[in-house]
Design a protein around this motif. Structure first.
Motif, PDB file in Angstrom:
ATOM      1  N   SER A  26       0.828  -1.221   0.000  1.00 51.48           N
ATOM      2  CA  SER A  26       0.000   0.000   0.000  1.00 51.48           C
ATOM      3  C   SER A  26       0.860   1.269   0.000  1.00 51.48           C
ATOM      4  O   SER A  26       0.594   2.193   0.756  1.00 51.48           O
ATOM      5  CB  SER A  26      -0.939   0.017   1.196  1.00 51.48           C
ATOM      6  OG  SER A  26      -1.660  -1.187   1.254  1.00 51.48           O
ATOM      7  N   GLY A  27       1.883   1.266  -0.825  1.00 55.50           N
ATOM      8  CA  GLY A  27       2.724   2.455  -0.952  1.00 55.50           C
ATOM      9  C   GLY A  27       3.810   2.589   0.096  1.00 55.50           C
ATOM     10  O   GLY A  27       4.645   3.490   0.025  1.00 55.50           O
ATOM     11  N   LYS A  28       3.804   1.685   1.082  1.00 53.50           N
ATOM     12  CA  LYS A  28       4.811   1.761   2.143  1.00 53.50           C
ATOM     13  C   LYS A  28       5.933   0.766   1.846  1.00 53.50           C
ATOM     14  O   LYS A  28       5.689  -0.420   1.682  1.00 53.50           O
ATOM     15  CB  LYS A  28       4.148   1.413   3.485  1.00 53.50           C
ATOM     16  CG  LYS A  28       4.971   1.770   4.688  1.00 53.50           C
ATOM     17  CD  LYS A  28       4.083   1.815   5.950  1.00 53.50           C
ATOM     18  CE  LYS A  28       4.916   2.094   7.191  1.00 53.50           C
ATOM     19  NZ  LYS A  28       5.661   0.886   7.647  1.00 53.50           N
ATOM     20  N   LYS A  29       7.145   1.282   1.786  1.00 51.70           N
ATOM     21  CA  LYS A  29       8.303   0.462   1.446  1.00 51.70           C
ATOM     22  C   LYS A  29       8.538  -0.621   2.496  1.00 51.70           C
ATOM     23  O   LYS A  29       8.367  -0.385   3.688  1.00 51.70           O
ATOM     24  CB  LYS A  29       9.541   1.368   1.341  1.00 51.70           C
ATOM     25  CG  LYS A  29      10.694   0.757   0.571  1.00 51.70           C
ATOM     26  CD  LYS A  29      11.725   1.842   0.188  1.00 51.70           C
ATOM     27  CE  LYS A  29      12.832   1.295  -0.699  1.00 51.70           C
ATOM     28  NZ  LYS A  29      13.808   0.446   0.015  1.00 51.70           N
ATOM     29  N   GLN A  30       8.913  -1.801   2.033  1.00 46.52           N
ATOM     30  CA  GLN A  30       9.203  -2.905   2.947  1.00 46.52           C
ATOM     31  C   GLN A  30      10.611  -3.405   2.720  1.00 46.52           C
ATOM     32  O   GLN A  30      11.154  -3.273   1.637  1.00 46.52           O
ATOM     33  CB  GLN A  30       8.231  -4.060   2.687  1.00 46.52           C
ATOM     34  CG  GLN A  30       6.782  -3.733   3.015  1.00 46.52           C
ATOM     35  CD  GLN A  30       5.980  -4.990   3.236  1.00 46.52           C
ATOM     36  OE1 GLN A  30       6.162  -5.988   2.547  1.00 46.52           O
ATOM     37  NE2 GLN A  30       5.072  -4.964   4.207  1.00 46.52           N
ATOM     38  N   THR A  91       0.637  -3.012  -8.064  1.00 44.37           N
ATOM     39  CA  THR A  91      -0.827  -3.072  -8.091  1.00 44.37           C
ATOM     40  C   THR A  91      -1.402  -1.664  -8.041  1.00 44.37           C
ATOM     41  O   THR A  91      -0.712  -0.705  -7.723  1.00 44.37           O
ATOM     42  CB  THR A  91      -1.375  -3.873  -6.889  1.00 44.37           C
ATOM     43  OG1 THR A  91      -1.148  -3.105  -5.697  1.00 44.37           O
ATOM     44  CG2 THR A  91      -0.704  -5.226  -6.775  1.00 44.37           C
ATOM     45  N   ASN A  92      -2.692  -1.567  -8.342  1.00 39.26           N
ATOM     46  CA  ASN A  92      -3.318  -0.237  -8.317  1.00 39.26           C
ATOM     47  C   ASN A  92      -3.555   0.258  -6.891  1.00 39.26           C
ATOM     48  O   ASN A  92      -4.003   1.371  -6.685  1.00 39.26           O
ATOM     49  CB  ASN A  92      -4.603  -0.203  -9.159  1.00 39.26           C
ATOM     50  CG  ASN A  92      -5.700  -1.069  -8.604  1.00 39.26           C
ATOM     51  OD1 ASN A  92      -5.525  -1.724  -7.572  1.00 39.26           O
ATOM     52  ND2 ASN A  92      -6.831  -1.094  -9.270  1.00 39.26           N
ATOM     53  N   THR A  93      -3.215  -0.566  -5.902  1.00 30.07           N
ATOM     54  CA  THR A  93      -3.275  -0.099  -4.514  1.00 30.07           C
ATOM     55  C   THR A  93      -1.872   0.219  -3.992  1.00 30.07           C
ATOM     56  O   THR A  93      -1.686   0.471  -2.808  1.00 30.07           O
ATOM     57  CB  THR A  93      -3.938  -1.153  -3.594  1.00 30.07           C
ATOM     58  OG1 THR A  93      -3.211  -2.378  -3.699  1.00 30.07           O
ATOM     59  CG2 THR A  93      -5.382  -1.375  -3.975  1.00 30.07           C
ATOM     60  N   GLY A  94      -0.883   0.196  -4.889  1.00 32.44           N
ATOM     61  CA  GLY A  94       0.459   0.622  -4.504  1.00 32.44           C
ATOM     62  C   GLY A  94       1.312  -0.426  -3.813  1.00 32.44           C
ATOM     63  O   GLY A  94       2.245  -0.089  -3.090  1.00 32.44           O
TER      64      GLY A  94
END
Ligand code: I3P
Length: 124
Positions: A26-30, A91-94
């Motif tokens: 969701s856009g947060k780097k892991q 994905t389209n959710t980032g």
């Protein structure tokens, strides 16, 4: 365009071990952590199981990571990894996934099939 008399069968690939690293959720780097995962491609999703047994497991709560391919972007990358044959799905959710196989024919088979699925599930 629609209106085709015959729809092409949607490409699917069943069960293969691929190296997977989820690099963002969701856009947060892991933190990158390559793991061998059992991958299954349906007509609209990529299902990522921990192992082959999980695919047929009836245990409640034993769910794969589901990558929704509608609106996703898939591309080969040489910049996100030192490994060869790496492609990225966004994905389209980032969420961002790197997938890799040492065999180019295996990697490109999955790349081609996922790209077709992305294309057919995105243009409605
Ligand atoms: C990472 C690990 C990964 C590597 C990544 C490293 O170290 O070695 O395999 O990615 O490189 O940071 P750690 O396990 O300590 O987190 P590749 O194998 O894809 O190159 P990166 O930081 O350049 O992504």
């Amino acid at each position: 365009a629609g209106g085709a008399a015959f729809s092409e069968p949607l490409m699917e690939l069943k069960g293969e071990h691929l190296n997977v690293a989820k690099i963002s959720e969701s856009g947060k780097k892991q933190r990158k952590n390559w793991t061998v995962m059992w991958s299954v491609l349906t007509s609209e999703k990529l299902l990522i199981y921990k192992d082959r047994q999980q695919e047929t497991s009836l245990k409640p709560g034993s769910k794969p990571d589901v990558v929704q391919l509608c609106g996703a972007v898939i591309e080969w990358t040489t910049e996100k990894s030192s490994r060869k044959n790496v492609f990225q799905i966004t994905t389209n959710t980032g969420s961002e996934y790197l997938l890799q196989a040492d065999s180019y024919s295996i990697a490109s088979k999955w790349y081609d099939a996922i790209r077709k699925t992305v294309d057919s599930s995105t243009k409605l």
